[in-house]
Design an enzyme around this catalytic site. Structure first.
Site, PDB file in Angstrom:
ATOM      1  N   GLU A   1       0.829  -1.210   0.000  1.00  0.00           N
ATOM      2  CA  GLU A   1       0.000   0.000   0.000  1.00  0.00           C
ATOM      3  C   GLU A   1       0.861   1.256   0.000  1.00  0.00           C
ATOM      4  OE1 GLU A   1      -3.261   0.128  -0.338  1.00  0.00           O
ATOM      5  OE2 GLU A   1      -3.536  -2.034  -0.332  1.00  0.00           O
TER       6      GLU A   1
ATOM      7  N   HIS B   1       3.094 -10.748  17.456  1.00  0.00           N
ATOM      8  CA  HIS B   1       3.748 -11.963  17.912  1.00  0.00           C
ATOM      9  C   HIS B   1       5.163 -12.078  17.364  1.00  0.00           C
ATOM     10  CE1 HIS B   1       4.714 -16.283  18.223  1.00  0.00           C
ATOM     11  NE2 HIS B   1       4.054 -16.178  19.369  1.00  0.00           N
TER      12      HIS B   1
ATOM     13  N   LYS C   1       8.834 -12.635  26.877  1.00  0.00           N
ATOM     14  CA  LYS C   1       8.900 -11.705  25.741  1.00  0.00           C
ATOM     15  C   LYS C   1       9.119 -10.268  26.209  1.00  0.00           C
ATOM     16  CE  LYS C   1       5.767 -14.694  23.138  1.00  0.00           C
ATOM     17  NZ  LYS C   1       4.385 -14.870  22.614  1.00  0.00           N
TER      18      LYS C   1
END
Length: 312
Positions: free
Chosen positions: A65, A217, A258
């Site tokens: 895009e 993720h 994380k």
């Protein structure tokens, strides 16, 4: 026993050779494709142009895009004024409240085809193995347009990771191309090493993640490799009750390693197109203004010193 004296030529164990030292920090900016299509493309471009982020993660739509808008504009439409069947008959594709004519994708194919041919030539003649990130850098170079996020990413050597590069019009182009010249290789294995190394080799990492899904993720999982990011800001409207990673709170990411245990992550439950430009205006933009002021002051002092030296 007498302690053995260290030779002056032996480096201190805490001082690594320059080639092995880690970069001070790596700032990951991750965003879903709608942020480019109908969101905050200009804000993202500002950060990339001024080197305020070090790593980008997005999806295929977030790549194509941006490039497409440099070739042919999209048009402001409406979320519900026109029904899908009507738009389909008129050759118009709706992205939220934007309308994208089929012709825009034809123009994008005209842009992509010679680039794919050139990349295939380099693969066959020079043994070049392309990855999504090196392909995106090539697109940024070829578009050669300062309105493009990926032009600035290429120019400033900022890697862009997109493991789902084939999930969109870029994938369509590769599919069509595979019948003309079979054997084109796009190696995602090299890129997983690339993004993981970006995290592992840094002294500290930060994550700004707009939206959820793959980009959230993928970025968090890279930081798992270093036992967690030091700084994290999530901006999305996802909810935790459905068990998705998209809606998960930062506390869940801490449980996976994380995000660091002692970090103070933030989740902003809001439309990113509203709050992200405000956040940038009060953080990165102010930092850039301060840098410009310091640079201007230094230039004035240097000019004054040169004039004084000349007068003497």
């Amino acid at each position: 026993a007498r302690r053995r004296r260290r030779s002056s030529s032996t480096p201190h164990p805490l001082v690594l050779p320059t080639s092995l030292t880690k970069p001070l920090h790596r700032r990951h900016l991750s965003f879903t494709s709608n942020m480019i299509s109908s969101g905050v493309r200009e804000t993202i471009k500002y950060l990339v142009k001024n080197k305020k982020v070090d790593v980008l993660v997005t999806t295929a739509g977030g790549i194509e895009e941006d490039i497409m808008k440099c070739i042919t504009p999209h048009y402001l439409g409406d979320f519900s004024k026109w029904k899908g069947p009507e738009l389909r008959k008129r050759g118009l594709n709706r992205i939220g409240n934007l309308l994208v004519p089929n012709q825009n994708y034809c123009n994008f194919e005209d842009f992509m085809s010679p680039i794919l041919n050139s990349m295939m030539d380099e693969q066959e003649q020079d043994g070049t193995i392309w990855t999504p990130s090196t392909m995106i850098a090539r697109l940024g170079k070829e578009i050669n347009n300062e309105d493009s996020v990926y032009y600035w990413a290429w120019k400033n050597n900022i890697p862009v990771y997109c493991p789902a590069i084939t999930d969109g019009s870029v994938g369509d182009m590769i599919y069509f191309f595979s019948y003309k010249r079979p054997g084109f290789i796009l190696d995602i294995a090299r890129d997983i090493r690339g993004i993981n190394d970006e995290a592992v080799r840094a002294h500290a990492t930060g994550m700004i993640i707009l939206g959820g899904g793959l980009v959230k993720h993928h970025t968090c999982n890279a930081n798992l490799m270093r036992n967690g990011a030091s700084f994290s800001v999530f901006i999305n409207t996802g909810q935790a009750f459905d068990g998705s990673d998209s809606g998960a709170a930062p506390d869940e990411a801490i449980s996976w390693g994380k995000i660091k245990i002692d970090a103070r992550p933030v989740k902003v439950s809001c439309d990113a197109t509203l709050v992200f430009p405000l956040i940038v205006s009060q953080t990165f933009a102010k930092e850039k203004e301060a840098e410009d002021e310091r640079g201007g002051s230094a230039a004035v002092e240097e000019d004054g010193a040169e004039k004084a030296a000349a007068s003497n």
